[in-house]
Design a protein around this motif. Structure first.
Motif, PDB file in Angstrom:
ATOM      1  N   VAL A 191      50.281 -15.620  53.165  1.00 42.47           N
ATOM      2  CA  VAL A 191      50.484 -17.056  52.966  1.00 42.47           C
ATOM      3  C   VAL A 191      51.818 -17.429  53.599  1.00 42.47           C
ATOM      4  CG1 VAL A 191      50.788 -18.894  51.270  1.00 42.47           C
ATOM      5  CG2 VAL A 191      49.162 -17.039  50.819  1.00 42.47           C
ATOM      6  N   LEU A 192      51.794 -18.424  54.455  1.00 39.49           N
ATOM      7  CA  LEU A 192      53.043 -18.855  55.101  1.00 39.49           C
ATOM      8  C   LEU A 192      54.025 -19.378  54.059  1.00 39.49           C
ATOM      9  CD1 LEU A 192      51.710 -20.727  58.260  1.00 39.49           C
ATOM     10  CD2 LEU A 192      53.036 -18.602  58.240  1.00 39.49           C
ATOM     11  N   PRO A 193      55.311 -19.074  54.212  1.00 39.31           N
ATOM     12  CA  PRO A 193      56.308 -19.604  53.280  1.00 39.31           C
ATOM     13  C   PRO A 193      56.415 -21.110  53.423  1.00 39.31           C
ATOM     14  CG  PRO A 193      57.362 -18.531  55.150  1.00 39.31           C
ATOM     15  CD  PRO A 193      55.902 -18.261  55.278  1.00 39.31           C
ATOM     16  N   ALA A 194      56.980 -21.749  52.397  1.00 41.55           N
ATOM     17  CA  ALA A 194      56.981 -23.206  52.358  1.00 41.55           C
ATOM     18  C   ALA A 194      58.309 -23.799  52.811  1.00 41.55           C
ATOM     19  CB  ALA A 194      56.647 -23.678  50.939  1.00 41.55           C
ATOM     20  N   GLY A 195      58.872 -23.252  53.876  1.00 41.73           N
ATOM     21  CA  GLY A 195      60.093 -23.797  54.454  1.00 41.73           C
ATOM     22  C   GLY A 195      59.957 -23.893  55.963  1.00 41.73           C
ATOM     23  N   ILE A 196      60.629 -24.834  56.580  1.00 38.56           N
ATOM     24  CA  ILE A 196      60.463 -25.078  58.014  1.00 38.56           C
ATOM     25  C   ILE A 196      60.842 -23.848  58.835  1.00 38.56           C
ATOM     26  CG2 ILE A 196      61.264 -26.463  59.965  1.00 38.56           C
ATOM     27  CD1 ILE A 196      61.664 -28.787  57.978  1.00 38.56           C
ATOM     28  N   ALA A 197      62.046 -23.340  58.627  1.00 40.67           N
ATOM     29  CA  ALA A 197      62.498 -22.195  59.415  1.00 40.67           C
ATOM     30  C   ALA A 197      61.651 -20.944  59.161  1.00 40.67           C
ATOM     31  CB  ALA A 197      63.979 -21.921  59.146  1.00 40.67           C
ATOM     32  N   PRO A 198      61.321 -20.619  57.902  1.00 42.80           N
ATOM     33  CA  PRO A 198      60.497 -19.423  57.679  1.00 42.80           C
ATOM     34  C   PRO A 198      59.109 -19.510  58.307  1.00 42.80           C
ATOM     35  CG  PRO A 198      61.601 -20.062  55.657  1.00 42.80           C
ATOM     36  CD  PRO A 198      61.826 -21.171  56.628  1.00 42.80           C
TER      37      PRO A 198
END
Length: 524
Positions: free
Chosen positions: A251-258
């Motif tokens: 699951v992709l993290p919920a921050g722009i950079a991550p």
């Protein structure tokens, strides 16, 4: 001559909206009078629980569901739960009673002042009929808007309208149908197939809409056909891909950079059935890694319009999946499912990984899990093995109080599937009265309460924000077994792993609650 109420009941019956989730007040009683035997009224003891149950039911069935709430106060109580239904795109048709027409302008008790504005901007459409003759048409619009937008709608009806007799002209509403079609044209499909086919290192990002619209198996077929690595879009409320599949990356993290960091190295990012993206923690950075191109396919015009980057195609993702399968040659390779790692252990209490491994090993493979334990999400994805559609439901907007009610709604909507609610002790209190509904309607659902005596996710955020000493993060002394028994749900407290596994292996015809003391963990 038919009354407004008779026409409304007949329209709802024709459309299949015969299950009503509600908590009525005096204004709603005239609508509920003479309800046909074909209807089922499911009572909830708080409006937030009512909407949470309806949200779970709508997601489980894939169909609109009727919600009946009281005027301003009751509707207001439901708004927290409504935020989740908005972002899960659940087609809830919410009706509320209004004072008699002569009393609205006077702002008499139980008048809903400016009723059409109360649920804005959450409701995709809201209305109040200008006269009794317009009630059947307004109700039909509320249903059709919910279906078309896949978003909750809200209709306020003065209670003196229901007994009014109408002429036969009002009955034409009964036979109405409205259909939705979003087929992409040939040029768009040709261009997209060329982009995917010529990409050096494409990646697939899937969103909850894939599972919600019955495309789980077709998404798996596409990923396997093209041998594409698969990420799940951030903040998922549904699982659109088997999480132990060899192509699953997480699951992709919920921050722009991550997010940008996880997708680095891919020249084409194909997003199906998801916004781009539902961020949570504010971690600034580039929206996309250098040299990458993002193409989003969604049937949600709003999600397409508000995205900050990439190209968007507003179309049915299912039609796009089928077109790519037909137009692109197979690159399929043998991919085994990845085994789960050994579960982490703890000393003072069970580690959440031990609890989830026990669920995985003892519950049927097609169990639907309704999860509301944010602080344990990393442990959840490490230990669960979910290979079926409709296996995972999570509060789409992060609003607490979803888990217990939604588990009841999912179980009522899909009686052919086992259902387990995995709920944190902090979250459980927001929807605790759902236990009464589960007991009163003998809903076969297993509630597993992870008790660590704190708001785990809040403690984690306190660390992120540099505010570790704030009050209000601990909730010691809660005994959910006694609470559950008071609502009529059999309950057991367990502290040992073997005992947990033994209890989980038993079955019951109705609800049950298992309280498990767990070690505090943090989200990823």
């Amino acid at each position: 001559m038919p009354t407004v109420r008779q026409l409304a009941h007949e329209f709802l019956e024709r459309r299949g909206l015969t299950t009503i989730f509600g908590n009525p007040g005096s204004n709603e009683l005239p609508f509920l009078a003479d309800l046909p035997d074909s209807f089922r009224y499911v009572l909830g003891l708080h409006e937030g629980v009512v909407v949470g149950m309806a949200d779970g039911y709508a997601q489980a069935t894939g169909r609109p569901v009727l919600v009946n709430l009281h005027a301003a106060a009751g509707s207001g109580n439901a708004m927290g739960a409504l935020t989740n239904a908005v972002y899960s795109r659940s087609p809830l048709v919410i009706t509320a009673g209004q004072q008699v027409r002569p009393a609205i302008g006077l702002e008499a008790m139980l008048a809903n002042v400016e009723a059409t504005q109360l649920m804005r901007p959450l409701a995709g459409w809201s209305g109040e009929p200008s006269c009794a003759a317009d009630v059947p048409r307004s109700l039909a619009q509320a249903v059709f808007e919910a279906e078309l937008q896949r978003r909750p709608t809200y209709l306020s009806v003065p209670y003196d309208d229901w007994a009014v007799e109408l002429d036969t002209n009002a009955a034409v509403t009964l036979a109405r149908t409205v259909r939705r079609g979003l087929s992409p044209d040939e040029a768009h499909l040709r261009e997209l197939a060329e982009q995917v086919g010529t990409a050096r290192n494409p990646v697939l990002v899937l969103g909850g809409d894939i599972d919600a619209t019955g495309l789980f198996d077709r998404a798996v077929a596409l990923a396997e056909h093209l041998d594409l690595p698969v990420w799940v879009a951030p903040s998922p409320h549904r699982l659109p891909f088997p999480n132990r599949h060899g192509l699953f990356r997480g699951v992709l993290p919920a921050g722009i950079a991550p997010v940008s960091g996880r997708l680095a190295g891919h020249d084409l990012i194909l997003v199906l059935g998801a916004p781009v993206f539902r961020y949570h923690q504010h971690v600034p950075g580039p929206y996309l890694p250098e040299g990458s191109r993002l193409v989003q396919v969604t049937d949600d015009p709003g999600a397409a319009a508000r995205a900050p980057m990439g190209e968007a195609l507003v179309a049915d993702p299912g039609a796009v999946i089928e077109a790519l399968l037909a137009r692109l040659p197979s690159r399929r390779q043998a991919r085994d499912f990845v085994p789960n790692p050994p579960a982490e252990t703890a000393e003072a209490a069970l580690h959440p990984e031990q609890v989830f491994a026990a669920l995985r090993d003892t519950q049927p493979a097609d169990t639907s899990y309704v999860v509301e334990s944010t602080s344990t999400n990393s442990a959840w994805w490490r230990q669960m093995d979910l290979r079926h559609d409709s296996s995972y439901f999570f509060p789409a907007s992060g609003g607490l109080g979803f888990g217990l009610p939604a588990a009841v709604g999912v179980a009522m909507g899909r009686p052919d599937r086992p259902v387990a609610g995995v709920i944190g002790d902090g979250s459980a209190n927001y929807g605790i009265t759902a236990l009464w509904t589960a007991a009163n309607y003998a809903v076969p659902v297993t509630f597993v309460i992870l008790r660590n005596g704190t708001y785990g996710a809040l403690r984690w955020f306190a660390g992120l924000l540099g505010t570790p000493d704030v009050p209000g993060t601990d909730i010691p002394g809660l005994d959910f077994t006694r609470i559950a028994e008071g609502y009529g749900v059999p309950a057991t407290a367990v502290t040992e792993l073997d005992e947990l596994r033994s209890v989980l292996k038993t079955t019951t015809d109705g609800p049950r609650l298992i309280q498990v003391d767990t070690q505090l963990t943090t989200p990823e």
